[in-house]
Design an enzyme around this catalytic site. Structure first.
Site, short mmCIF file in Angstrom:
data_model
loop_
_atom_site.label_atom_id
_atom_site.label_comp_id
_atom_site.label_asym_id
_atom_site.label_seq_id
_atom_site.Cartn_x
_atom_site.Cartn_y
_atom_site.Cartn_z
N LYS A 34 -0.07 -1.14 -0.09
CA LYS A 34 0.10 -0.12 0.32
C LYS A 34 0.57 1.28 -0.09
O LYS A 34 1.09 2.31 -0.59
CB LYS A 34 -1.08 0.05 1.09
N ASN A 35 1.76 1.32 1.01
CA ASN A 35 2.53 2.68 1.25
C ASN A 35 3.61 2.81 0.00
O ASN A 35 3.90 4.21 -0.26
CB ASN A 35 3.22 2.05 2.38
N CYS A 70 -4.46 12.88 12.53
CA CYS A 70 -5.08 11.40 12.28
C CYS A 70 -5.42 10.63 13.02
O CYS A 70 -5.05 11.27 14.58
CB CYS A 70 -4.91 11.33 11.04
N ARG A 114 0.38 14.42 12.86
CA ARG A 114 1.37 14.75 11.82
C ARG A 114 1.32 15.77 11.27
O ARG A 114 1.14 16.39 9.86
CB ARG A 114 0.91 13.17 11.57
N ASP A 116 3.81 0.08 12.16
CA ASP A 116 2.52 -0.34 11.14
C ASP A 116 2.50 -1.99 11.40
O ASP A 116 1.32 -2.47 11.70
CB ASP A 116 2.42 -0.79 10.37
N ARG A 129 -8.85 -0.24 4.39
CA ARG A 129 -7.82 0.88 3.83
C ARG A 129 -6.28 0.65 3.53
O ARG A 129 -6.36 1.15 2.24
CB ARG A 129 -7.30 2.34 4.51
N1 EPU Z 1 6.31 13.95 11.03
C1 EPU Z 1 7.01 16.19 11.42
N2 EPU Z 1 6.85 16.33 10.41
C2 EPU Z 1 7.08 16.01 9.22
C3 EPU Z 1 6.05 14.95 8.82
C4 EPU Z 1 6.52 13.58 9.70
O1 EPU Z 1 6.99 15.79 12.65
O2 EPU Z 1 6.81 17.32 8.35
C5 EPU Z 1 6.51 12.92 12.00
C6 EPU Z 1 5.46 12.22 12.25
O3 EPU Z 1 4.46 13.32 13.21
C7 EPU Z 1 5.03 11.74 12.52
C8 EPU Z 1 6.94 11.36 12.49
O4 EPU Z 1 7.30 11.86 11.56
O5 EPU Z 1 5.47 11.19 14.36
C9 EPU Z 1 6.94 9.59 11.49
O6 EPU Z 1 6.32 9.89 10.18
P1 EPU Z 1 6.29 9.84 8.39
O7 EPU Z 1 6.32 11.06 8.12
O8 EPU Z 1 7.39 9.10 8.71
O9 EPU Z 1 5.37 9.08 8.36
P2 EPU Z 1 3.75 9.34 7.37
O10 EPU Z 1 4.85 9.30 5.89
O11 EPU Z 1 3.00 10.03 7.69
C10 EPU Z 1 4.74 6.65 6.62
C11 EPU Z 1 2.97 5.58 6.59
C12 EPU Z 1 2.98 5.15 7.83
C13 EPU Z 1 3.50 4.46 8.60
C14 EPU Z 1 5.30 6.07 8.23
C15 EPU Z 1 6.40 5.18 9.88
C16 EPU Z 1 2.53 6.04 3.90
C17 EPU Z 1 1.21 6.56 2.79
N3 EPU Z 1 2.25 6.43 5.73
O12 EPU Z 1 3.61 7.39 6.83
O13 EPU Z 1 1.56 3.48 7.27
O14 EPU Z 1 3.18 4.09 9.39
O15 EPU Z 1 5.49 5.94 7.28
O16 EPU Z 1 6.79 4.45 8.99
O17 EPU Z 1 4.21 5.67 3.44
C18 EPU Z 1 0.05 2.11 7.76
O18 EPU Z 1 0.42 2.43 6.57
O19 EPU Z 1 -0.58 1.88 8.71
C19 EPU Z 1 0.21 4.06 8.10
C20 EPU Z 1 0.21 4.56 9.09
#
Ligand code: EPU
Length: 476
Positions: A51-52, A145, A150, A337, A429
């Site tokens: 998915k991701n 969320c 986030r 995850d 999802r």
């Molecule tokens: N964060 C910040 N600032 C930013 C971006 C992120 O503080 O600008 C923080 C977030 O709030 C969080 C941490 O950094 O506390 C990690 O966030 P990250 O950006 O790494 O996650 P993401 O890109 O929003 C993706 C996956 C998530 C998965 C995370 C961590 C996708 C679409 N989603 O999210 O997947 O948990 O990386 O591996 O790629 C899931 O599949 O259930 C899911 C939530």
């Protein structure tokens, strides 16, 4: 994890989006899963595309002024939502089985619609490729969320470092590249945290920038590597993906590609945990075992064996389950995850375990529901203390987010009696036909329409108000 954040608006989520194309989405969530626990599983499971990876690569297709064919794309609600966002930007999308054809020749719109972005956090990632191609992008702040606030500050600061002017007005992120030649410029960017999404946004933006971009403290997740490989297959020059330093040398144009998405390591891990908790021998494929190193190590710690049958096929051999401690971390650490599914497993492992969630600040919503099934879990800040019990009992429970839903399914498979899980939109999802795949393994599981008031009752009487009020639909 709450970091320096841009202001996130607490705006209502629009549930009434009308969906008319082939990527149709369920408008309401009236079905429930009924699971009768105690049946051993056996056989083989086919793992779907990640998915991701799919969500990031779909955004990456915006970079190509031509056709892209993506294979092994899972049929998920989040993928349908991302398709709609791309369509709203002017792209043509056609789905045929697990193949998705994306034609981004006619990218005309620089603004992504709020109704869609607010439902899928990953859609914010389009800001990088749209800005790279058009020199301007307007994308609503995705908002917080169910699992955390986030913020998107790292995405925004990186784009600014590449020469974009970015300001936020009424919850809309406006980004543009000033000057006659609206091209982003290569830059050296240090990420305060190895964010998956920020690494992906900036890597995509940098593929078409002038000069070289270096991302330091970059995320190393397999999905980041998959996106880099996809971009490279289109002609991008990227090296170092999969390490903490990624170097991107901008090119003027990318070209058409035919690209298969990697298998979903989180779906794979979920099935391994389902095998372990039901003391069942199962095989799963296709997988990339290297993507599952931390998960396999913890399963072995807990007492199950994972054997590589073939390079892309794993066999789970069950064993007596014992406690362990887990801390979630960016890759190659233990994936956040998989935290909820492992918590379900540890409820039935002998002894006391501690799980520490360090990635998201609000990802323990499943604890109350697992306790409802007879688990003994206490939460202290970001730590969950799990005391293994000999028996779980079926109960009506409510899914609070995607991976929490998987945890409840896993617990239900091992529980005595019937469990009913509500709010399946979370599950849909991110897991393609989870119940069909489990049924094929011998689980007694069915999805039925909730014709009674049970859903409402359970929401009112069993769930903490904060869980009910959290916008339930956004997560990825
Ligand atoms: N964060 C910040 N600032 C930013 C971006 C992120 O503080 O600008 C923080 C977030 O709030 C969080 C941490 O950094 O506390 C990690 O966030 P990250 O950006 O790494 O996650 P993401 O890109 O929003 C993706 C996956 C998530 C998965 C995370 C961590 C996708 C679409 N989603 O999210 O997947 O948990 O990386 O591996 O790629 C899931 O599949 O259930 C899911 C939530």
């Amino acid at each position: 994890m709450q970091r320096n954040s841009l202001i996130l608006e607490d705006r209502p989520i629009n549930h009434s989006l009308s969906l008319t194309d082939s990527h149709s989405l369920p408008e309401e969530d009236k079905s429930v899963l009924q699971i009768w626990g105690g049946n051993p599983l056996h056989g083989h499971v086919k793992i779907s595309g990640a998915k991701n990876s799919a969500l990031a690569i779909m955004a990456g297709a915006i970079l190509c002024p031509d056709d892209c064919r993506l294979r092994n794309v899972p049929s998920l609600v989040d993928v349908a939502r991302m398709s709609q966002i791309l369509a709203a930007l002017g792209l043509k999308i056609e789905r045929n089985g697990d193949t998705l054809d994306i034609d981004a020749r006619h990218l005309q719109q620089s603004q992504a619609p709020y109704e869609l972005v607010s439902q899928l956090r990953a859609s914010f990632f389009v800001i990088g490729p749209v800005l790279a191609r058009l020199g301007a992008a307007r994308v609503p702040l995705p908002g917080g969320c169910a699992i955390g606030a986030r913020p998107v500050d790292l995405h925004v600061r990186g784009l600014q470092a590449m020469g974009a002017e970015v300001h936020i007005d009424h919850g809309m992120v406006h980004a543009y590249v000033p000057g006659r030649n609206p091209k982003l410029k290569g830059a050296k960017i240090y990420l305060d945290y190895p964010s998956v999404g920020a690494t992906e946004t900036l890597m995509m933006a940098a593929t078409l920038a002038e000069g070289e971009t270096t991302l330091e403290n970059a995320a190393q997740e397999p999905e980041v590597v998959d996106l880099a490989n996809f971009c490279r297959a289109m002609g991008a020059r990227i090296r170092g993906a999969g390490t903490n330093t990624i170097v991107i040398s901008g090119v003027p144009n990318l070209h058409s590609v035919d690209y298969p998405i990697i298998p979903d390591r989180i779906e794979a891990g979920t099935f391994l945990v389902a095998g372990a908790i039901t003391h069942s021998e199962i095989t799963i494929s296709p997988v990339v075992p290297d993507h599952l190193t931390a998960v396999i190590a913890k399963l072995q710690d807990i007492g199950a064996k994972v054997i590589a049958e073939e390079p892309n096929c794993l066999r789970l051999v069950p064993g007596r389950l014992r406690a362990t401690d887990i801390e979630t971390l960016p890759y190659p650490g233990f994936p956040t995850d998989m935290q909820a599914p492992f918590m379900a497993l540890l409820t039935k492992s002998e002894g006391d375990s501690v799980i520490t969630e360090t990635v998201f600040e609000n990802r323990l919503g499943h604890v109350a529901e697992l306790n409802r099934m007879g688990a003994d879990i206490r939460v202290k800040g970001k730590h969950a203390l799990i005391r293994g019990v000999s028996m779980l009992s079926g109960a009506p429970v409510v899914a609070t987010d995607l991976r929490a839903s998987a945890a409840l399914v896993i617990a239900a498979l091992a529980a005595d009696g019937k469990t009913t899980i509500q709010r399946l939109h979370h599950l849909d999802r991110g897991y393609y036909d989870l119940e069909g795949k489990l049924r094929q393994l011998g689980a007694k599981i069915e999805r039925v329409q909730d014709k009674t008031d049970a859903g409402v009752e359970a929401d009112q009487t069993l769930t903490a108000p904060s869980q009910i009020l959290t916008p339930p639909q956004m997560q990825s």
